[in-house]
Write a protein that holds these residues in place. Structure first.
Motif: not given
Length: 236
Positions: A52-64
């Motif tokens: 039930g746990e995890g990573f909340g909404t977060h950004p990424h750019d220019n990465m595969e």
């Protein structure tokens, strides 16, 4: 031939209660100037996420960004409108490009989630973000190094913006073979998911990693039932 050995116990480690994670390369609060990357391979995280746990909404750019669930399933949601599940036996890829937001959670309420998250530096910046996932059921073959990722949208597996190829091997005891690099300017990073494997004369155990470069063919043998991930990436 050049090699670099990363034993499982030498990886960066953090236990946040809901997340127990090991970092092969520098990540978050773990920094080792000698372990920032292997060529274009920037991140190799081995994550255990509580139910039930995890990573909340977060950004990424220019990465595969490549996600390979090993046990359980990830619930994924992103700013491109994708919302679904990535289960063990599947592989997911995101080209973050100009920028995306996403979240990742353990879909199961009564089972721990285990996954590998891998970041590869792209060869093109500011591409249009994209998402893909496939089942590996149609490509996996026992006692073969089967391709799961490439630079070519029409090739087997998922694809990324980089001259890289990933292979998995589900190997039986006594299996022997060679990995032939696709590009002479690339190196290959070998990560033992399960079992014991000898690569280029180096014996590796569960969660050990070995980078090999300046060679065109690499000898592999399995000492027992093993699962091996091979990540071929440009070295410069």
């Amino acid at each position: 031939m050049k090699t670099i050995l990363h034993k499982s116990g030498t990886r960066g480690h953090a236990n946040h209660g809901w997340l127990d994670t090991h970092h092969t390369f520098s990540f978050a609060n773990y920094y080792n100037p000698e372990r920032v990357n292997f060529g274009a391979l920037r991140v190799l995280n081995d994550d255990w996420i509580a139910s039930g746990e995890g990573f909340g909404t977060h950004p990424h750019d220019n990465m595969e960004i490549i996600t390979i669930p090993l046990i359980g399933a990830v619930e994924h949601k992103d700013s491109m409108g994708n919302h679904g599940e990535i289960a063990a036996g599947e592989i997911q890829v995101m080209s973050a490009g100009t920028g995306i937001f996403h979240s990742e959670f353990n879909r199961n309420k009564d089972q721990e989630l285990q996954l590998l998250q891998i970041w590869v530096i792209p060869n093109k910046r500011n591409v249009t973000p994209r998402y893909d996932q496939i089942s590996l059921a149609g490509v996996e073959k026992p006692d073969e190094l089967y391709q799961i990722l490439s630079p070519n949208p029409n090739d087997q597996g998922v694809w990324i913006h980089q001259n890289a190829w990933f292979h998995l091997g589900d190997l039986s005891e006594g299996w022997k073979g060679n990995y032939e690099l696709k590009d002479k300017n690339n190196g290959a990073y070998f990560f033992v998911i399960e079992g014991e494997v000898t690569v280029a004369g180096q014996k590796l155990s569960k969660r050990d990693g070995l980078g090999v470069s300046e060679v065109s063919s690499i000898e592999i043998s399995s000492e027992g039932l093993s699962k091996l991930l091979i990540m071929e990436v440009p070295m410069r």
